[in-house]
Write a protein that holds these residues in place. Sequence first.
Motif, PDB file in Angstrom:
ATOM      1  N   GLY A   1       6.018  -5.033 -12.844  1.00  0.00           N
ATOM      2  CA  GLY A   1       5.042  -6.124 -13.346  1.00  0.00           C
ATOM      3  C   GLY A   1       4.122  -6.408 -12.149  1.00  0.00           C
ATOM      4  O   GLY A   1       3.370  -7.551 -12.320  1.00  0.00           O
ATOM      5  N   GLU A   2       3.628  -5.618 -11.079  1.00  0.00           N
ATOM      6  CA  GLU A   2       2.892  -5.805 -10.237  1.00  0.00           C
ATOM      7  C   GLU A   2       1.351  -5.340 -10.578  1.00  0.00           C
ATOM      8  O   GLU A   2       0.918  -4.445 -11.292  1.00  0.00           O
ATOM      9  N   PRO A   3       0.429  -6.076 -10.275  1.00  0.00           N
ATOM     10  CA  PRO A   3      -1.040  -5.790 -10.384  1.00  0.00           C
ATOM     11  C   PRO A   3      -1.189  -4.484  -9.554  1.00  0.00           C
ATOM     12  O   PRO A   3      -0.670  -4.202  -8.530  1.00  0.00           O
ATOM     13  N   LEU A   4      -2.023  -3.626 -10.168  1.00  0.00           N
ATOM     14  CA  LEU A   4      -2.257  -2.325  -9.480  1.00  0.00           C
ATOM     15  C   LEU A   4      -3.645  -2.007  -9.297  1.00  0.00           C
ATOM     16  O   LEU A   4      -4.685  -2.287 -10.296  1.00  0.00           O
ATOM     17  N   LEU A   5      -3.985  -1.420  -8.267  1.00  0.00           N
ATOM     18  CA  LEU A   5      -5.371  -1.073  -7.624  1.00  0.00           C
ATOM     19  C   LEU A   5      -5.274   0.612  -7.464  1.00  0.00           C
ATOM     20  O   LEU A   5      -4.364   0.904  -6.609  1.00  0.00           O
ATOM     21  N   ILE A   6      -5.892   1.438  -7.905  1.00  0.00           N
ATOM     22  CA  ILE A   6      -6.132   2.729  -7.575  1.00  0.00           C
ATOM     23  C   ILE A   6      -7.261   2.915  -6.583  1.00  0.00           C
ATOM     24  O   ILE A   6      -8.268   2.714  -6.768  1.00  0.00           O
ATOM     25  N   LEU A   7      -6.940   3.651  -5.521  1.00  0.00           N
ATOM     26  CA  LEU A   7      -7.943   3.814  -4.341  1.00  0.00           C
ATOM     27  C   LEU A   7      -7.881   5.241  -3.880  1.00  0.00           C
ATOM     28  O   LEU A   7      -6.705   5.775  -3.623  1.00  0.00           O
ATOM     29  N   ALA A   8      -8.943   5.801  -3.688  1.00  0.00           N
ATOM     30  CA  ALA A   8      -8.888   7.122  -3.203  1.00  0.00           C
ATOM     31  C   ALA A   8      -9.771   7.242  -2.100  1.00  0.00           C
ATOM     32  O   ALA A   8      -9.952   6.971  -1.116  1.00  0.00           O
ATOM     33  N   GLY A   9     -11.215   7.833  -2.320  1.00  0.00           N
ATOM     34  CA  GLY A   9     -12.310   7.590  -1.328  1.00  0.00           C
ATOM     35  C   GLY A   9     -12.860   6.401  -0.749  1.00  0.00           C
ATOM     36  O   GLY A   9     -13.450   6.305   0.113  1.00  0.00           O
TER      37      GLY A   9
ATOM     38  N   THR B   1      -0.179  -3.936  -5.967  1.00  0.00           N
ATOM     39  CA  THR B   1       0.441  -2.636  -5.146  1.00  0.00           C
ATOM     40  C   THR B   1      -0.997  -1.847  -5.235  1.00  0.00           C
ATOM     41  O   THR B   1      -1.636  -1.854  -6.456  1.00  0.00           O
ATOM     42  N   VAL B   2      -1.356  -1.322  -4.245  1.00  0.00           N
ATOM     43  CA  VAL B   2      -2.593  -0.463  -4.045  1.00  0.00           C
ATOM     44  C   VAL B   2      -2.030   1.128  -3.882  1.00  0.00           C
ATOM     45  O   VAL B   2      -1.281   1.302  -2.933  1.00  0.00           O
ATOM     46  N   VAL B   3      -2.346   1.894  -4.724  1.00  0.00           N
ATOM     47  CA  VAL B   3      -1.779   3.197  -4.699  1.00  0.00           C
ATOM     48  C   VAL B   3      -2.994   4.177  -4.144  1.00  0.00           C
ATOM     49  O   VAL B   3      -4.121   4.113  -4.867  1.00  0.00           O
ATOM     50  N   ARG B   4      -2.827   4.528  -3.056  1.00  0.00           N
ATOM     51  CA  ARG B   4      -3.982   5.309  -2.497  1.00  0.00           C
ATOM     52  C   ARG B   4      -3.569   7.017  -2.695  1.00  0.00           C
ATOM     53  O   ARG B   4      -2.770   7.255  -2.389  1.00  0.00           O
ATOM     54  N   ILE B   5      -4.614   7.414  -3.493  1.00  0.00           N
ATOM     55  CA  ILE B   5      -4.447   8.763  -3.979  1.00  0.00           C
ATOM     56  C   ILE B   5      -5.002   9.739  -2.745  1.00  0.00           C
ATOM     57  O   ILE B   5      -6.345   9.493  -2.463  1.00  0.00           O
ATOM     58  N   THR B   6      -4.059  10.485  -2.159  1.00  0.00           N
ATOM     59  CA  THR B   6      -4.451  11.426  -1.026  1.00  0.00           C
ATOM     60  C   THR B   6      -4.255  12.936  -1.242  1.00  0.00           C
ATOM     61  O   THR B   6      -4.302  13.958  -0.569  1.00  0.00           O
ATOM     62  N   SER B   7      -3.881  13.410  -2.704  1.00  0.00           N
ATOM     63  CA  SER B   7      -3.856  14.480  -3.248  1.00  0.00           C
ATOM     64  C   SER B   7      -5.117  15.396  -2.883  1.00  0.00           C
ATOM     65  O   SER B   7      -6.154  14.962  -3.041  1.00  0.00           O
TER      66      SER B   7
ATOM     67  N   LEU C   1       0.946  -1.133   0.022  1.00  0.00           N
ATOM     68  CA  LEU C   1      -0.073   0.072   0.096  1.00  0.00           C
ATOM     69  C   LEU C   1       1.009   1.252  -0.103  1.00  0.00           C
ATOM     70  O   LEU C   1       1.659   1.296   0.903  1.00  0.00           O
ATOM     71  N   VAL C   2       0.705   2.107  -0.933  1.00  0.00           N
ATOM     72  CA  VAL C   2       1.661   3.300  -1.157  1.00  0.00           C
ATOM     73  C   VAL C   2       0.392   4.628  -1.115  1.00  0.00           C
ATOM     74  O   VAL C   2      -0.456   4.620  -1.852  1.00  0.00           O
ATOM     75  N   ALA C   3       0.819   5.384  -0.404  1.00  0.00           N
ATOM     76  CA  ALA C   3       0.082   6.630  -0.116  1.00  0.00           C
ATOM     77  C   ALA C   3       0.714   7.740  -0.920  1.00  0.00           C
ATOM     78  O   ALA C   3       1.866   7.935  -0.920  1.00  0.00           O
TER      79      ALA C   3
ATOM     80  N   ALA D   1       6.585   2.838 -10.452  1.00  0.00           N
ATOM     81  CA  ALA D   1       7.209   1.888 -10.001  1.00  0.00           C
ATOM     82  C   ALA D   1       6.516   0.312 -10.080  1.00  0.00           C
ATOM     83  O   ALA D   1       7.235  -0.812  -9.957  1.00  0.00           O
ATOM     84  N   ALA D   2       5.055   0.269  -9.655  1.00  0.00           N
ATOM     85  CA  ALA D   2       4.442  -0.994  -9.764  1.00  0.00           C
ATOM     86  C   ALA D   2       4.411  -1.581 -11.198  1.00  0.00           C
ATOM     87  O   ALA D   2       4.770  -2.992 -11.310  1.00  0.00           O
ATOM     88  N   ASP D   3       4.395  -0.553 -12.336  1.00  0.00           N
ATOM     89  CA  ASP D   3       4.350  -1.209 -13.449  1.00  0.00           C
ATOM     90  C   ASP D   3       5.773  -1.666 -13.879  1.00  0.00           C
ATOM     91  O   ASP D   3       5.846  -2.640 -14.659  1.00  0.00           O
TER      92      ASP D   3
END
Length: 368
Positions: free
Chosen positions: A38-46, A60-66, A18-20, A33-35
Amino acid sequence: MELASFTTAGVGGPARKLVATGSEQEIIDAVGAADDAGEPLLILAGGSNLIISDAGFDGTVVRITSSGFTVNDDDATCGGVMVKVQAGQDWDELVEYTVRHAFSGLETLSGIPGSTGATPVQNVGAYGSDVSQTIATVRTWDRETRTIKSFTNFELKFGYRTSLLKHTTVNGSPRYVVLSVEFQLGLGRMGKPIKYAELARALDLPVGGRAYATDVRRAVLKLRSAKGMVLDPPDRDTWSTGSFFTNPIVSDSEASVLPVDAPRFPAGEEGKVKLSAAWLIENAGFTKGFGLETPRDKGTGGSSGSDAGVHSVGGRASLSTKHTLAVTNRGGASAEDLLRIARLVADGVERVFGVRLHPEPLLISCSL
């Protein structure tokens, strides 16, 4: 870490990583970095439009907090203001700001949970409006070409609860990662004409009438709260993804075999009409609060679609007690519990009316 804590439904297993990310560059770096790995990627925000598997996400879950937004009112040719919003910005905070500062166009979308970056993906809408009516451009990171790509409104190919961005997303992994969204909003304290009959009645207006945007926002929040559609942690009816099913769009011939009192609305496509998912659910025999038994060991079994362990009201997972379109976590529910309720409802509607309901939220590593 369990992803349940980042979703409004309160379900979802662990992420392998999990990356914020709090800025545009951090988002691009984390996705890259996930690409590269070769990692599966999920974008998560709200997390308001996701049902994540109980097994979690093996990638890898990329949590968008911008967050944050800028207002540009220098260009009078646009007939209003341009508001550029970071992808992780809380949506309703933005709507409240625009209403208070007399920018019109978003007031009927008050109270919708989630992030601004998710709104163009689903073409989020409510009470006769959707974001396609105000979005000017969307800035994205194209994972295929590894470049910044901006889309105009026309290029996004908006439709009912869909867009090019959604069509190019698989299992929560988008080709185009939203970085920011720019809205073109009108100036003035009056809201846009009210197109939705329920909201018009609440404002004591005819359909097509106008009211102050502050009054529209207040009425929308009241209507949504009455349906459990405004986040309120003590209220278990709000532990959901909002409307679980989209209103089905069917051909005129398919609609002709339905009961005459089944609501029909223009679909924007020749020869097709939009039906009310809520009406279909209720008239297929599913009441508010329809749910699973609790505790788990009382015959719930494990077979999807079975009616074992189901009763008319209550349980750890159920339809909302306020609104049959929402599938809710009453406390201790799993993702599979919520999906089981949804399957029973979808199967029941199809059995009675021959119409298949489709989920509105993204189903991550799980399915109906």
